[in-house]
Design a protein around this motif. Structure first.
Motif, PDB file in Angstrom:
ATOM      1  N   VAL A   1      44.860  48.096 106.911  1.00  7.56           N
ATOM      2  CA  VAL A   1      44.788  49.312 107.627  1.00  7.56           C
ATOM      3  C   VAL A   1      45.896  49.344 108.572  1.00  7.56           C
ATOM      4  CG1 VAL A   1      43.179  50.385 109.520  1.00  7.56           C
ATOM      5  CG2 VAL A   1      42.077  49.127 107.582  1.00  7.56           C
ATOM      6  N   MET A   2      46.172  50.765 108.738  1.00 10.31           N
ATOM      7  CA  MET A   2      47.220  51.126 109.601  1.00 10.31           C
ATOM      8  C   MET A   2      46.641  51.818 110.723  1.00 10.31           C
ATOM      9  SD  MET A   2      50.547  53.774 109.120  1.00 10.31           S
ATOM     10  CE  MET A   2      51.594  52.437 108.032  1.00 10.31           C
ATOM     11  N   VAL A   3      47.103  51.426 112.054  1.00  9.30           N
ATOM     12  CA  VAL A   3      46.494  51.967 113.258  1.00  9.30           C
ATOM     13  C   VAL A   3      47.568  52.617 114.059  1.00  9.30           C
ATOM     14  CG1 VAL A   3      45.548  51.231 115.497  1.00  9.30           C
ATOM     15  CG2 VAL A   3      44.609  49.963 113.247  1.00  9.30           C
ATOM     16  N   ILE A   4      47.126  54.014 114.319  1.00  8.60           N
ATOM     17  CA  ILE A   4      47.979  54.809 115.209  1.00  8.60           C
ATOM     18  C   ILE A   4      47.256  55.261 116.506  1.00  8.60           C
ATOM     19  CG2 ILE A   4      49.506  55.108 113.374  1.00  8.60           C
ATOM     20  CD1 ILE A   4      48.207  58.380 113.597  1.00  8.60           C
ATOM     21  N   GLN A   5      48.034  55.603 117.772  1.00 10.86           N
ATOM     22  CA  GLN A   5      47.696  56.461 118.445  1.00 10.86           C
ATOM     23  C   GLN A   5      47.881  57.845 118.154  1.00 10.86           C
ATOM     24  OE1 GLN A   5      49.584  54.285 121.947  1.00 10.86           O
ATOM     25  NE2 GLN A   5      47.834  55.031 123.062  1.00 10.86           N
ATOM     26  N   ALA A   6      46.984  58.651 117.773  1.00  7.51           N
ATOM     27  CA  ALA A   6      46.951  59.990 117.345  1.00  7.51           C
ATOM     28  C   ALA A   6      47.950  61.022 117.928  1.00  7.51           C
ATOM     29  CB  ALA A   6      45.810  60.663 116.752  1.00  7.51           C
ATOM     30  N   SER A   7      47.915  60.865 119.175  1.00  6.99           N
ATOM     31  CA  SER A   7      48.836  61.860 119.959  1.00  6.99           C
ATOM     32  C   SER A   7      50.079  61.513 120.339  1.00  6.99           C
ATOM     33  CB  SER A   7      47.951  61.960 121.470  1.00  6.99           C
ATOM     34  OG  SER A   7      46.662  62.542 121.109  1.00  6.99           O
TER      35      SER A   7
ATOM     36  N   ILE B   1      43.929  54.153 109.431  1.00  6.61           N
ATOM     37  CA  ILE B   1      44.283  54.808 108.169  1.00  6.61           C
ATOM     38  C   ILE B   1      44.203  53.778 107.075  1.00  6.61           C
ATOM     39  CG2 ILE B   1      45.982  56.135 107.052  1.00  6.61           C
ATOM     40  CD1 ILE B   1      46.682  57.435 109.972  1.00  6.61           C
ATOM     41  N   GLN B   2      43.553  54.271 105.921  1.00  9.84           N
ATOM     42  CA  GLN B   2      43.888  53.495 104.618  1.00  9.84           C
ATOM     43  C   GLN B   2      43.731  54.400 103.609  1.00  9.84           C
ATOM     44  OE1 GLN B   2      41.236  50.477 103.736  1.00  9.84           O
ATOM     45  NE2 GLN B   2      42.404  49.069 102.950  1.00  9.84           N
TER      46      GLN B   2
ATOM     47  N   ARG C   1      51.338  65.064 113.991  1.00 10.74           N
ATOM     48  CA  ARG C   1      52.084  66.183 114.358  1.00 10.74           C
ATOM     49  C   ARG C   1      50.787  67.249 114.494  1.00 10.74           C
ATOM     50  NH1 ARG C   1      55.085  65.026 109.444  1.00 10.74           N
ATOM     51  NH2 ARG C   1      56.988  63.741 110.159  1.00 10.74           N
ATOM     52  N   ASN C   2      49.782  67.201 113.542  1.00 13.07           N
ATOM     53  CA  ASN C   2      48.934  68.288 113.634  1.00 13.07           C
ATOM     54  C   ASN C   2      48.098  67.958 114.906  1.00 13.07           C
ATOM     55  OD1 ASN C   2      49.605  68.855 110.925  1.00 13.07           O
ATOM     56  ND2 ASN C   2      47.850  67.717 109.990  1.00 13.07           N
ATOM     57  N   VAL C   3      47.901  66.725 115.326  1.00 16.08           N
ATOM     58  CA  VAL C   3      46.933  66.482 116.612  1.00 16.08           C
ATOM     59  C   VAL C   3      47.841  67.001 117.959  1.00 16.08           C
ATOM     60  CG1 VAL C   3      46.190  64.842 118.105  1.00 16.08           C
ATOM     61  CG2 VAL C   3      45.762  64.544 115.713  1.00 16.08           C
TER      62      VAL C   3
ATOM     63  N   LYS D   1      53.354  55.654 102.031  1.00 21.25           N
ATOM     64  CA  LYS D   1      52.174  56.972 102.090  1.00 21.25           C
ATOM     65  C   LYS D   1      51.394  56.888 103.261  1.00 21.25           C
ATOM     66  CE  LYS D   1      52.067  57.058  96.943  1.00 21.25           C
ATOM     67  NZ  LYS D   1      51.180  56.719  95.730  1.00 21.25           N
ATOM     68  N   ASN D   2      50.923  55.806 103.451  1.00 21.37           N
ATOM     69  CA  ASN D   2      50.258  55.677 104.847  1.00 21.37           C
ATOM     70  C   ASN D   2      50.809  56.309 106.125  1.00 21.37           C
ATOM     71  OD1 ASN D   2      47.602  55.274 103.661  1.00 21.37           O
ATOM     72  ND2 ASN D   2      48.024  53.053 104.026  1.00 21.37           N
ATOM     73  N   TRP D   3      52.152  55.947 106.229  1.00 19.42           N
ATOM     74  CA  TRP D   3      52.871  56.030 107.262  1.00 19.42           C
ATOM     75  C   TRP D   3      53.228  57.566 107.387  1.00 19.42           C
ATOM     76  CZ3 TRP D   3      53.654  55.111 111.815  1.00 19.42           C
ATOM     77  CH2 TRP D   3      55.079  55.330 112.518  1.00 19.42           C
ATOM     78  N   GLU D   4      53.570  58.357 106.164  1.00 14.34           N
ATOM     79  CA  GLU D   4      53.913  59.745 106.104  1.00 14.34           C
ATOM     80  C   GLU D   4      52.693  60.416 106.516  1.00 14.34           C
ATOM     81  OE1 GLU D   4      56.451  61.097 105.975  1.00 14.34           O
ATOM     82  OE2 GLU D   4      57.532  59.072 105.884  1.00 14.34           O
ATOM     83  N   PHE D   5      51.303  60.005 105.948  1.00 11.72           N
ATOM     84  CA  PHE D   5      50.227  60.582 106.498  1.00 11.72           C
ATOM     85  C   PHE D   5      49.977  60.522 107.805  1.00 11.72           C
ATOM     86  CE2 PHE D   5      45.444  60.142 107.190  1.00 11.72           C
ATOM     87  CZ  PHE D   5      45.256  61.378 106.631  1.00 11.72           C
ATOM     88  N   ALA D   6      50.174  59.428 108.525  1.00 16.93           N
ATOM     89  CA  ALA D   6      49.905  59.167 109.746  1.00 16.93           C
ATOM     90  C   ALA D   6      50.768  59.996 110.619  1.00 16.93           C
ATOM     91  CB  ALA D   6      50.289  57.756 110.149  1.00 16.93           C
ATOM     92  N   LYS D   7      52.015  60.255 110.390  1.00 13.94           N
ATOM     93  CA  LYS D   7      53.244  61.186 110.922  1.00 13.94           C
ATOM     94  C   LYS D   7      52.626  62.690 110.918  1.00 13.94           C
ATOM     95  CE  LYS D   7      57.081  59.733 109.205  1.00 13.94           C
ATOM     96  NZ  LYS D   7      58.304  59.575 109.067  1.00 13.94           N
ATOM     97  N   GLN D   8      52.020  63.194 109.912  1.00 12.64           N
ATOM     98  CA  GLN D   8      51.772  64.300 109.604  1.00 12.64           C
ATOM     99  C   GLN D   8      50.256  64.637 110.379  1.00 12.64           C
ATOM    100  OE1 GLN D   8      53.179  66.956 108.004  1.00 12.64           O
ATOM    101  NE2 GLN D   8      51.849  67.958 109.279  1.00 12.64           N
TER     102      GLN D   8
END
Length: 85
Positions: A66-72, A37-38, A20-22, A10-17
């Motif tokens: 916590v999942m960490v991503i680079q948002a861009s 993200i958590q 995309r939005n960013v 769920k967090n991975w799908e949230f992160a990918k969306q």
């Protein structure tokens, strides 16, 4: 193959969306940032991984969860990290 728990999926799908939005909005507050993200929520945002880590620690976040991503970054894209041979 990567095995993820249901919460991680769920967090991975949230992160990918979120990513995309960013990428669709250059004025996003997450553009060019690292995001923690958590539970399908943004916990912290920072310019560097070190700053994000400090922010998450200060909040008392469970760093293992916590999942960490680079948002861009395009997280739907497949990147070749190295080549053998």
């Amino acid at each position: 193959m990567l095995i993820m728990s249901e919460e991680q999926k769920k967090n991975w799908e949230f992160a990918k969306q979120l990513s995309r939005n960013v990428r669709a909005d250059a004025d996003s507050p997450y553009a060019g940032k690292y995001v923690g993200i958590q539970r399908e929520q943004v916990l912290a945002v920072a310019d560097t991984p070190e700053e994000l880590h400090a922010n998450l620690q200060a909040q008392g976040a469970d760093l293992e969860a916590v999942m960490v991503i680079q948002a861009s970054v395009d997280h739907d894209q497949i990147y070749k990290l190295w080549k053998c041979g």
